[in-house]
Design an enzyme around this catalytic site. Structure first.
Site, PDB file in Angstrom:
ATOM      1  N   HIS A  41      -3.860  -5.408   0.092  1.00  0.00           N
ATOM      2  CA  HIS A  41      -3.488  -5.890   1.432  1.00  0.00           C
ATOM      3  C   HIS A  41      -3.517  -7.418   1.507  1.00  0.00           C
ATOM      4  O   HIS A  41      -4.571  -8.010   1.747  1.00  0.00           O
ATOM      5  CB  HIS A  41      -4.447  -5.321   2.487  1.00  0.00           C
ATOM      6  CG  HIS A  41      -4.278  -3.866   2.741  1.00  0.00           C
ATOM      7  ND1 HIS A  41      -3.688  -3.362   3.878  1.00  0.00           N
ATOM      8  CD2 HIS A  41      -4.601  -2.786   2.002  1.00  0.00           C
ATOM      9  CE1 HIS A  41      -3.662  -2.033   3.824  1.00  0.00           C
ATOM     10  NE2 HIS A  41      -4.216  -1.668   2.684  1.00  0.00           N
TER      11      HIS A  41
ATOM     12  N   GLU B  20      -2.479  -9.213   3.829  1.00  0.00           N
ATOM     13  CA  GLU B  20      -2.800  -9.638   5.206  1.00  0.00           C
ATOM     14  C   GLU B  20      -4.292  -9.527   5.493  1.00  0.00           C
ATOM     15  O   GLU B  20      -4.756  -9.976   6.545  1.00  0.00           O
ATOM     16  CB  GLU B  20      -2.001  -8.798   6.210  1.00  0.00           C
ATOM     17  CG  GLU B  20      -2.609  -7.467   6.619  1.00  0.00           C
ATOM     18  CD  GLU B  20      -2.601  -6.428   5.514  1.00  0.00           C
ATOM     19  OE1 GLU B  20      -3.314  -5.417   5.664  1.00  0.00           O
ATOM     20  OE2 GLU B  20      -1.899  -6.616   4.511  1.00  0.00           O
TER      21      GLU B  20
ATOM     22  N   CYS C 204       0.819  -1.215   0.000  1.00  0.00           N
ATOM     23  CA  CYS C 204       0.000   0.000   0.000  1.00  0.00           C
ATOM     24  C   CYS C 204       0.860   1.275   0.000  1.00  0.00           C
ATOM     25  O   CYS C 204       1.524   1.557  -0.979  1.00  0.00           O
ATOM     26  CB  CYS C 204      -0.979  -0.054   1.167  1.00  0.00           C
ATOM     27  SG  CYS C 204      -2.371   1.093   0.998  1.00  0.00           S
TER      28      CYS C 204
END
Length: 357
Positions: free
Chosen positions: A332, A334, A247
């Site tokens: 993302h 995660e 990001c």
């Protein structure tokens, strides 16, 4: 109590006050996630923004503090269609109403969030005010709204001191630009010893720890505001240490190597964005939260090449760096909230570092 959302284009939405009753001016953005509102609220990337949730019912499973992505919520304000007052969930410890009050975050419920989202999609992200003052003077407010900028917010959300998550595997230095907890957890679960550094840490200090790999995290704001951090990231690029960036970290690495970024019309925020791996042709559904994007027209192909693109609007979603053990993604992996499709990228990072020791 009545509350009002006033946009800089003159639109006014009337609803009910939730959370704190203080008045706030912020950048208004929307998130399309159907679940994961606590993770959204505690994502540091929302600092300087007020979040409108497009899913109409929010708060129905309450608040479970274990699911937080940081120690506190970061948005300036919260905008929902309907707020559940009676959560039903065996893990629930609190209500959103109490959660917002506890952290002094104002919000508004009962407005047409679909209409608000359509305005933001058609006209682009804009500033707005949440207020409970029924005697507001719109002619005085609009100039204030147009002057608002998020400014340098990375320094606001980063950790205050270095910390370590013990592990027996590769040593990873995580530069906290506004990192979500699950980034460090995803590395630690794979055996990594993760040392988390504040955003303004020098490259020399990070490299002196002899890390096997460096992770550049997500974070809020305009990447071009992070001038001193970009300088340090260029030094990290010049080293031979493997780097994985997510990001904001992805954008800062691009800026550090001569590329450019620009603000999107209304950004990508939600858990349902399709991204295509240009090497394999495979499409993954990803979690995203960003309002800026790397401009591939200004990309030097001798330095980096696109690795992922967004299937919806063809914007850049990742870069692979030539002759370097560096890859970066805009989305993302995660998740939290969001699909786990791209979690394999952490395994790719492990391979770059030589696996476990």
């Amino acid at each position: 109590m009545k509350a009002f959302l006033i946009l800089e284009d003159g639109h006014v939405f009337s609803g009910t006050s939730i959370g704190s009753r203080k008045e706030v001016i912020s950048e208004i953005v929307f998130n399309t996630s159907m679940t994961g509102y606590l993770e959204v609220l505690t994502d540091p990337s929302y600092a300087g923004q007020a979040v409108c949730m497009t899913y109409p019912l929010i708060g129905n499973y309450g608040i479970s503090y274990e699911d937080s992505e940081s120690l506190r919520p970061w948005p300036d304000g919260y905008i929902v269609r309907e707020l559940s007052r009676m959560p039903s969930n065996f893990r629930s410890e609190d209500t959103i109403q109490n959660f917002l009050k506890k952290f002094d975050i104002p919000g508004i419920a009962g407005i047409d969030t679909r209409a608000l989202t359509k305005i933001l999609r058609e006209k682009g992200t804009m500033n707005g005010m949440i207020t409970t003052n029924e005697n507001y003077k719109i002619d005085e407010i609009i100039p204030e709204l147009k002057m608002y900028t998020t400014g340098k917010v990375v320094e606001k959300v980063t950790c205050s001191e270095k910390s370590v998550l013990k592990g027996n595997g590769p040593r990873v230095a995580l530069l906290d630009l506004g990192a979500k907890n699950n980034i460090a957890k995803s590395l630690n679960q794979r055996g990594c010893q993760v040392t988390v550094y504040p955003a303004l840490t020098t490259a020399e200090e990070i490299l002196s720890g002899d890390p096997d790999g460096i992770m550049l995290s997500n974070g809020p704001g305009d990447p071009k505001e992070c001038t001193s951090i970009i300088t340090e990231i260029k030094k990290i690029y010049d080293s031979d240490v493997p780097v994985f960036a997510i990001c904001l970290g992805h954008q800062l690495m691009a800026l550090a190597t001569g590329a450019d970024t620009h603000k999107m019309k209304y950004g990508h925020r939600g858990g349902n964005h399709p991204v295509k791996d240009l090497k394999t042709g495979r499409v993954y559904i990803s979690s995203q939260n960003h309002g800026y994007v790397v401009d591939t027209d200004r990309l030097d192909p001798s330095i980096a090449v696109p690795a992922f693109i967004n299937v919806n609007d063809r914007t850049n979603e990742g870069l692979s760096y030539i002759g370097k053990n560096i890859f970066t993604v805009q989305f993302h992996p995660e998740a939290c909230p969001g699909p786990q499709d791209s979690g394999y990228l952490f395994d790719r990072f492990m391979e770059m570092m030589g696996g476990t020791k």
